[in-house]
Write an enzyme that holds these catalytic residues in place. Structure first.
Site, short mmCIF file in Angstrom:
data_model
loop_
_atom_site.label_atom_id
_atom_site.label_comp_id
_atom_site.label_asym_id
_atom_site.label_seq_id
_atom_site.Cartn_x
_atom_site.Cartn_y
_atom_site.Cartn_z
N CYS A 51 -0.98 12.87 19.11
CA CYS A 51 -1.68 13.30 20.58
C CYS A 51 -2.39 11.85 20.98
O CYS A 51 -3.22 11.36 20.42
CB CYS A 51 -3.05 14.40 19.82
SG CYS A 51 -3.92 14.85 21.19
N HIS A 70 0.82 -1.18 -0.22
CA HIS A 70 -0.02 -0.12 0.00
C HIS A 70 0.73 1.19 0.05
O HIS A 70 0.33 2.26 -0.11
CB HIS A 70 -1.26 0.00 1.16
CG HIS A 70 -0.51 0.07 2.70
ND1 HIS A 70 -0.49 1.41 3.26
CD2 HIS A 70 0.11 -0.75 3.27
CE1 HIS A 70 0.06 1.35 4.35
NE2 HIS A 70 0.53 0.02 4.42
N1 PLP Z 1 8.35 0.14 8.18
C1 PLP Z 1 7.91 1.29 8.05
C2 PLP Z 1 9.17 2.16 7.59
C3 PLP Z 1 6.67 2.13 7.67
O1 PLP Z 1 6.82 3.28 7.29
C4 PLP Z 1 5.64 1.18 7.83
C5 PLP Z 1 4.22 2.00 7.78
O2 PLP Z 1 4.03 3.15 7.67
C6 PLP Z 1 5.73 0.10 8.15
C7 PLP Z 1 7.05 -0.55 8.54
C8 PLP Z 1 4.57 -0.74 8.37
O3 PLP Z 1 3.84 -1.25 7.37
P1 PLP Z 1 2.38 -1.52 7.25
O4 PLP Z 1 1.48 -0.56 7.47
O5 PLP Z 1 2.20 -2.27 5.88
O6 PLP Z 1 2.19 -2.74 8.31
#
Ligand code: PLP
Length: 397
Positions: A337, A214
């Site tokens: 927050c 995503h």
């Molecule tokens: N690792 C990083 C660097 C992320 O930015 C994110 C989500 O923002 C994740 C892991 C987690 O991914 P997911 O939302 O697909 O679980």
């Protein structure tokens, strides 16, 4: 799309039209279980294996090294927990191949909570020894501290390639060199990097790479993990033995097809990332020139071309986000927050940013769908909103 201007692409992205089109037949007509031996099943199976090849191309590895997961959080958990469960024979405190137990994990203070919170929990439970290496005010990892932390008892080094709030790129290949010199394994959380910078398992020195669909125009609920040939993990759960037994559960074929289509589009779009970088640079320089007392977090370091983390000094980021939302612009605040108490983000704290900067950090994150006109409208709205928010805060205090 609606007239909203979406600049929160590090949170999630719009699913590409090509991805929706590729997925649709797998809901309607080609809906077989990929493990059934009849025609519909075989078609699904073939689609999953073709998708594996495509995702391997994005990650510069071979197809058998790719397994499909549900998201970045799962991939990160599977590496960390799966490795710990694999190596320790709990009855003897020796590894299953008889070597002295490696119980140490080394990571950084700016990792995503799916890594950091898990590691802290494992540390509290006594399952690992943990060293969290700091970053400086620019977001750069202290490599001397990293070198010192990794030793012959280190099992795993886990470092993200691109930081989600600032976009700062970490020197993971150098860190992998340090890890391998001590016989430790290297995990790279590339969730924010996929589709934005080239990824190749060998160039990164990665034994494991996590990505999440995503974040690069595939649907939510699908991701991938690479596991370098010859390495093994324990699964998080058991069942039908899908995905090399590492991820039991009927494969979500439409999502996997969507992930692969997005991976192909991401590879093709890499060359045009400079257009996004130019738009991001324009956003930053315009905002900095029009909004006084503003600065960019992480700008001193190599970073993703799509991310601008702009601190509006002495303003609450949440208030800026709300004001921009009212103007039809979606961005996000680093400051979260929690139960009414506004706290700066862990990343800003880890960078040692003064409170007046940390509290005002707003993230603008672009995608290949972002247009110059949208950037100009976002600049206008920000230049109007921030002084207003600051005035309201002074009145309220
Ligand atoms: N690792 C990083 C660097 C992320 O930015 C994110 C989500 O923002 C994740 C892991 C987690 O991914 P997911 O939302 O697909 O679980």
């Amino acid at each position: 799309m609606s007239s909203l201007i979406y600049l929160d692409n590090n949170a999630t992205t719009r699913v590409a039209d090509e991805v929706v089109s590729a997925m649709t037949p797998y809901y309607r007509d080609l809906f077989g279980n990929a493990h059934a031996i009849h025609t519909l099943g075989r078609q699904s199976h073939d689609a999953v294996e073709a998708a594996r090849e495509e995702v391997a191309l994005l990650l510069g590895c071979s197809a058998p090294e790719v397994i499909f997961t549900s998201c970045g959080t799962e991939g990160n958990a599977l590496v960390i927990r799966g490795l710990l469960d694999r190596t320790t024979d709990r009855t003897t405190d020796r590894t299953t191949d008889g070597a002295p137990e490696r119980k140490k994990v080394v990571t950084t203070s700016v990792e995503h909570p799916s890594v950091l919170t898990l590691l802290y929990a494992l540390q509290r439970a006594g399952a690992i020894e943990l060293t969290v290496v700091p970053v400086d005010a620019t977001g750069s990892i202290d490599l001397d501290a990293m070198r010192e932390a990794i030793d012959e008892r280190t099992l795993l080094v886990s470092v993200m390639l691109a930081q989600n709030e600032t976009g700062v790129l970490h020197p993971v290949a150098r860190i992998a060199g340090l890890a391998h010199a001590q016989g430790a394994l290297m995990h790279v959380d590339a969730v924010q990097a996929a589709g934005k910078v080239p990824l190749a398992q060998d160039d990164l020195g990665a034994d494991f790479i996590t990505i999440s669909g995503h974040k690069f125009h595939a649907p939510k609920g699908v991701g991938a993990l690479t596991i370098r040939k010859g390495l093994s993990l324990q699964p998080l759960w058991y069942g039908g033995g899908q995905e090399l037994g590492l991820r039991s559960g009927t494969e979500p074929v439409p999502s996997i097809v969507g992930l692969a289509t997005a991976a192909r589009l991401a590879r093709e779009a890499l060359a045009s990332h400079e257009r996004i970088r130019a738009l991001r640079d324009r956003l930053e320089s315009e905002i900095l020139s029009r909004v006084e007392d503003s600065s960019v977090n992480g700008s001193e370091q190599p970073r993703l071309g799509n991310t601008a983390n702009i601190a509006f000094h002495d303003a609450y980021a949440d208030e800026v986000v709300r004001a921009l939302d009212a103007a039809g612009i979606c961005v996000s605040a680093g400051a979260a927050c929690h139960s009414g108490k506004v706290e700066p983000s862990g990343t800003m704290k880890a960078m040692g940013k003064p409170l007046r900067i940390a509290m005002g950090a707003v993230r603008f994150s672009l995608s290949r769908y972002t247009t110059a006109e949208e950037i100009d409208r976002a600049v206008e709205a920000t230049a109007e909103a921030v002084p207003r928010v600051r005035r309201t805060m002074v009145t309220a205090s």
